[in-house]
Design a protein around this motif. Structure first.
Motif, PDB file in Angstrom:
ATOM      1  N   ASP A 308       0.847  -1.182  -0.011  1.00 27.13           N
ATOM      2  CA  ASP A 308      -0.160   0.096  -0.049  1.00 27.13           C
ATOM      3  C   ASP A 308       0.895   1.248   0.132  1.00 27.13           C
ATOM      4  N   ASP A 309       0.177   2.452   0.013  1.00 23.78           N
ATOM      5  CA  ASP A 309       1.041   3.688  -0.026  1.00 23.78           C
ATOM      6  C   ASP A 309       1.907   3.932   1.292  1.00 23.78           C
ATOM      7  N   GLN A 310       1.724   3.340   2.238  1.00 22.41           N
ATOM      8  CA  GLN A 310       2.464   3.367   3.446  1.00 22.41           C
ATOM      9  C   GLN A 310       3.680   2.423   3.487  1.00 22.41           C
ATOM     10  N   SER A 311       3.518   1.295   2.484  1.00 23.97           N
ATOM     11  CA  SER A 311       4.549   0.178   2.742  1.00 23.97           C
ATOM     12  C   SER A 311       5.691   0.314   2.047  1.00 23.97           C
ATOM     13  N   PRO A 312       6.911  -0.146   2.246  1.00 18.00           N
ATOM     14  CA  PRO A 312       8.108   0.018   1.669  1.00 18.00           C
ATOM     15  C   PRO A 312       8.031  -0.496   0.145  1.00 18.00           C
ATOM     16  N   ALA A 313       8.708  -0.194  -0.747  1.00 16.36           N
ATOM     17  CA  ALA A 313       8.923  -0.785  -1.986  1.00 16.36           C
ATOM     18  C   ALA A 313       9.851  -2.149  -2.020  1.00 16.36           C
ATOM     19  N   VAL A 314       9.588  -3.201  -2.421  1.00 17.97           N
ATOM     20  CA  VAL A 314      10.156  -4.299  -2.457  1.00 17.97           C
ATOM     21  C   VAL A 314      10.574  -5.022  -3.920  1.00 17.97           C
ATOM     22  N   ALA A 315      11.621  -4.727  -4.099  1.00 18.26           N
ATOM     23  CA  ALA A 315      12.161  -5.301  -5.377  1.00 18.26           C
ATOM     24  C   ALA A 315      12.462  -6.836  -5.593  1.00 18.26           C
ATOM     25  N   TRP A 316      12.171  -7.206  -6.839  1.00 19.48           N
ATOM     26  CA  TRP A 316      12.061  -8.621  -7.073  1.00 19.48           C
ATOM     27  C   TRP A 316      12.762  -9.154  -8.359  1.00 19.48           C
ATOM     28  N   VAL A 317      13.674  -9.943  -8.717  1.00 21.77           N
ATOM     29  CA  VAL A 317      13.904 -10.528 -10.087  1.00 21.77           C
ATOM     30  C   VAL A 317      13.584 -12.020 -10.215  1.00 21.77           C
ATOM     31  N   GLY A 327      13.232 -16.844  -7.683  1.00 17.98           N
ATOM     32  CA  GLY A 327      13.143 -15.342  -7.923  1.00 17.98           C
ATOM     33  C   GLY A 327      13.967 -14.984  -6.659  1.00 17.98           C
ATOM     34  N   VAL A 328      14.653 -13.607  -6.308  1.00 16.68           N
ATOM     35  CA  VAL A 328      15.189 -13.210  -5.367  1.00 16.68           C
ATOM     36  C   VAL A 328      14.833 -11.812  -5.019  1.00 16.68           C
ATOM     37  N   GLY A 329      14.491 -11.411  -3.973  1.00 15.59           N
ATOM     38  CA  GLY A 329      13.913 -10.187  -3.566  1.00 15.59           C
ATOM     39  C   GLY A 329      14.257  -9.514  -2.025  1.00 15.59           C
ATOM     40  N   ASP A 330      13.736  -8.439  -1.949  1.00 14.09           N
ATOM     41  CA  ASP A 330      13.994  -7.860  -0.505  1.00 14.09           C
ATOM     42  C   ASP A 330      13.359  -8.445   0.730  1.00 14.09           C
ATOM     43  N   GLU A 331      13.765  -8.357   1.724  1.00 15.10           N
ATOM     44  CA  GLU A 331      12.978  -8.868   2.773  1.00 15.10           C
ATOM     45  C   GLU A 331      12.273  -7.533   3.358  1.00 15.10           C
ATOM     46  N   GLU A 332      10.750  -7.541   3.090  1.00 16.68           N
ATOM     47  CA  GLU A 332       9.865  -6.335   3.640  1.00 16.68           C
ATOM     48  C   GLU A 332       9.747  -6.209   5.040  1.00 16.68           C
ATOM     49  N   GLN A 333       9.987  -7.222   5.942  1.00 19.69           N
ATOM     50  CA  GLN A 333       9.970  -7.001   7.191  1.00 19.69           C
ATOM     51  C   GLN A 333      11.035  -6.059   7.963  1.00 19.69           C
ATOM     52  N   VAL A 334      12.078  -5.954   7.235  1.00 18.60           N
ATOM     53  CA  VAL A 334      13.238  -5.189   7.853  1.00 18.60           C
ATOM     54  C   VAL A 334      13.386  -3.705   7.076  1.00 18.60           C
ATOM     55  N   LEU A 335      12.344  -3.439   5.978  1.00 21.47           N
ATOM     56  CA  LEU A 335      12.382  -2.367   5.634  1.00 21.47           C
ATOM     57  C   LEU A 335      11.092  -1.380   5.990  1.00 21.47           C
ATOM     58  N   LYS A 348      19.586  -4.735   2.424  1.00 22.62           N
ATOM     59  CA  LYS A 348      19.061  -5.585   1.238  1.00 22.62           C
ATOM     60  C   LYS A 348      20.176  -5.636   0.371  1.00 22.62           C
ATOM     61  N   LEU A 349      20.043  -6.587  -0.668  1.00 25.73           N
ATOM     62  CA  LEU A 349      21.052  -7.100  -1.739  1.00 25.73           C
ATOM     63  C   LEU A 349      20.769  -5.943  -2.669  1.00 25.73           C
ATOM     64  N   SER A 350      21.849  -5.681  -3.324  1.00 32.11           N
ATOM     65  CA  SER A 350      21.934  -4.885  -4.558  1.00 32.11           C
ATOM     66  C   SER A 350      21.198  -5.524  -5.744  1.00 32.11           C
ATOM     67  N   ALA A 351      20.915  -4.749  -6.797  1.00 34.89           N
ATOM     68  CA  ALA A 351      20.207  -5.399  -7.872  1.00 34.89           C
ATOM     69  C   ALA A 351      21.151  -6.306  -8.482  1.00 34.89           C
ATOM     70  N   ASP A 352      22.693  -5.914  -8.678  1.00 36.43           N
ATOM     71  CA  ASP A 352      23.522  -7.081  -9.210  1.00 36.43           C
ATOM     72  C   ASP A 352      23.709  -8.401  -8.555  1.00 36.43           C
ATOM     73  N   GLU A 353      23.547  -8.075  -7.125  1.00 39.76           N
ATOM     74  CA  GLU A 353      23.662  -9.285  -6.360  1.00 39.76           C
ATOM     75  C   GLU A 353      22.659 -10.201  -6.603  1.00 39.76           C
ATOM     76  N   LYS A 354      21.273  -9.657  -6.710  1.00 35.52           N
ATOM     77  CA  LYS A 354      20.211 -10.419  -6.957  1.00 35.52           C
ATOM     78  C   LYS A 354      20.277 -11.207  -8.324  1.00 35.52           C
ATOM     79  N   MET A 355      20.701 -10.403  -9.431  1.00 34.37           N
ATOM     80  CA  MET A 355      20.880 -11.053 -10.692  1.00 34.37           C
ATOM     81  C   MET A 355      21.953 -12.322 -10.499  1.00 34.37           C
ATOM     82  N   THR A 356      23.030 -12.066  -9.848  1.00 33.93           N
ATOM     83  CA  THR A 356      24.096 -13.121  -9.565  1.00 33.93           C
ATOM     84  C   THR A 356      23.488 -14.217  -8.750  1.00 33.93           C
TER      85      THR A 356
END
Length: 371
Positions: A308-317, A327-335, A348-356
């Motif tokens: 929702d609007d109050q929640s953090p953005a969680v990125a996935w690949v 898939g690899v994504g952010d842990e929303e519980q700590v954001l 969280k992991l960087s975008a490159d680390e997620k792709m690796t």
């Protein structure tokens, strides 16, 4: 001979006093009955018998000093039982019934174990059967994690020959299509005493049930495909509905991971064929801001989700190999939405680390499993 007037007056006063006393007792409530204890030796006969023929073999009659209550009642609901699932909703599960049903609940049996040494300790057991092994395991992980951070909320692992967990006064055992919920009670114990006692009483019963329950002890395939390195204890959730709350994404497993201060999740799913896995990626590509990943030799998509609007953005690949998805994504519980970019980057992991990491998972999926 008539009684003198003073005597009659005193008798009336006494009667009125008694009536008043009785009324006061009714108003205040009678003293609570003493806490019931079983008699020492109540389990000497080998414990009671489970009246439900469908599940009787799944319950050990004796476990440690506890046994099936010889004077207790076995109640069964659902398929092949006298009680309906609607009845179990009103008599046993109350407001939680829909949680059970969403995982495919078919049948429930409930009974009680008592302490043969004579204490008021007891263990109430609810044994639920679900339509599929995946549904049962999904319910088990729902109980263990409860939509929270397993580092904060998950109970400890319980050695029961299959997936099992032990908390304060409660234990869960999964095997095949069944999940057993064991709850320890003792009205004479403080919370600290209850925690200590339950950690002694529940493991023997949980272990015996883990051995007696029917079905495969192995985990669903998406769970076994999750990496174990850096995974937090009890950090697996099996989603029987739609992964990441994306309509049409379908079921799969989520693993919870910790690397130093950084946290992340790994997604694993398997479809019947390659076309089914492609459909999942097509669904993900329709999300706002989603885009295909270039420069890799497999089909992949990246996207960001917000509850929702109050929640953090969680990125996935998310990527695919044949019918398998990872898939690899952010842990929303700590954001949180009020964190700075620098603060969030530390967690969280960087975008490159997620792709690796994703590429390594895809590559591992290409390697045939050892027999």
């Amino acid at each position: 001979m008539r009684a003198p007037l003073p005597t009659l007056f005193l008798c009336c006063v006494a009667l009125l006093g008694c009536d008043k006393k009785e009324g006061l007792e009714k108003e205040q409530g009678a003293a609570p009955p003493p806490i019931a204890s079983t008699k020492p030796g109540a389990c000497a006969g080998g414990g009671g018998k489970v009246a439900d023929p469908v599940s009787a073999a799944f319950f050990p009659r004796v476990a440690g000093s506890y046994c099936v209550d010889p004077n207790g009642e076995t109640r069964a609901f659902g398929e092949g039982a006298s009680g309906s699932l609607d009845k179990v909703c009103t008599e046993l599960f109350d407001g939680e019934c829909e949680v059970y049903k969403q995982f495919g609940l078919q049948r429930v049996v409930t009974l009680r174990y008592i302490d043969g040494s004579g204490s008021p300790g007891a263990v109430n057991v609810n044994l639920s059967r679900f339509a599929t092994r995946e549904g049962a395991y999904g319910f088990f992980t729902k109980r263990v994690i409860a939509d929270g951070d397993p580092l904060e909320v998950a109970p400890a692992a319980l050695e029961a020959g299959t997936a099992a967990a032990l908390g304060t006064g409660i234990a869960y055992v999964w095997r095949g299509q069944h999940v057993a919920e064991l709850s320890y009670t003792n009205e004479l114990e403080s919370p600290d005493q209850l925690k200590t006692s339950s950690q002694k009483v529940l493991p023997p019963l949980g272990k015996d049930m883990g051995e007696k329950l029917p079905g495969d002890k192995g985990f669903p395939k998406p769970v076994t495909a999750l990496p174990t390195e850096k995974r937090v204890a009890m950090g697996v959730a099996f989603i029987s509905g739609d992964l990441l709350d994306v309509s049409g994404a379908g079921p799969g497993a989520l693993g919870y991971y910790k690397d130093g201060e950084r946290r992340y999740r790994v997604l694993s799913a398997e479809r019947a064929d390659e076309a089914g896995a492609k459909d999942v990626l097509k669904t993900l590509r329709k999300l706002d801001g989603a885009k295909g990943v270039k420069g890799v030799l497999y089909d992949a998509v990246s996207f960001t989700r917000k509850a929702d609007d109050q929640s953090p953005a969680v990125a996935w690949v998310v990527g695919r190999h044949e019918g398998k998805l990872f898939g690899v994504g952010d842990e929303e519980q700590v954001l949180s939405s009020d964190q700075s970019a620098e603060e969030a980057a530390k967690l969280k992991l960087s975008a490159d680390e997620k792709m690796t990491m994703l590429s390594a998972l895809i590559e591992a999926a290409k390697t045939p499993a050892s027999p």
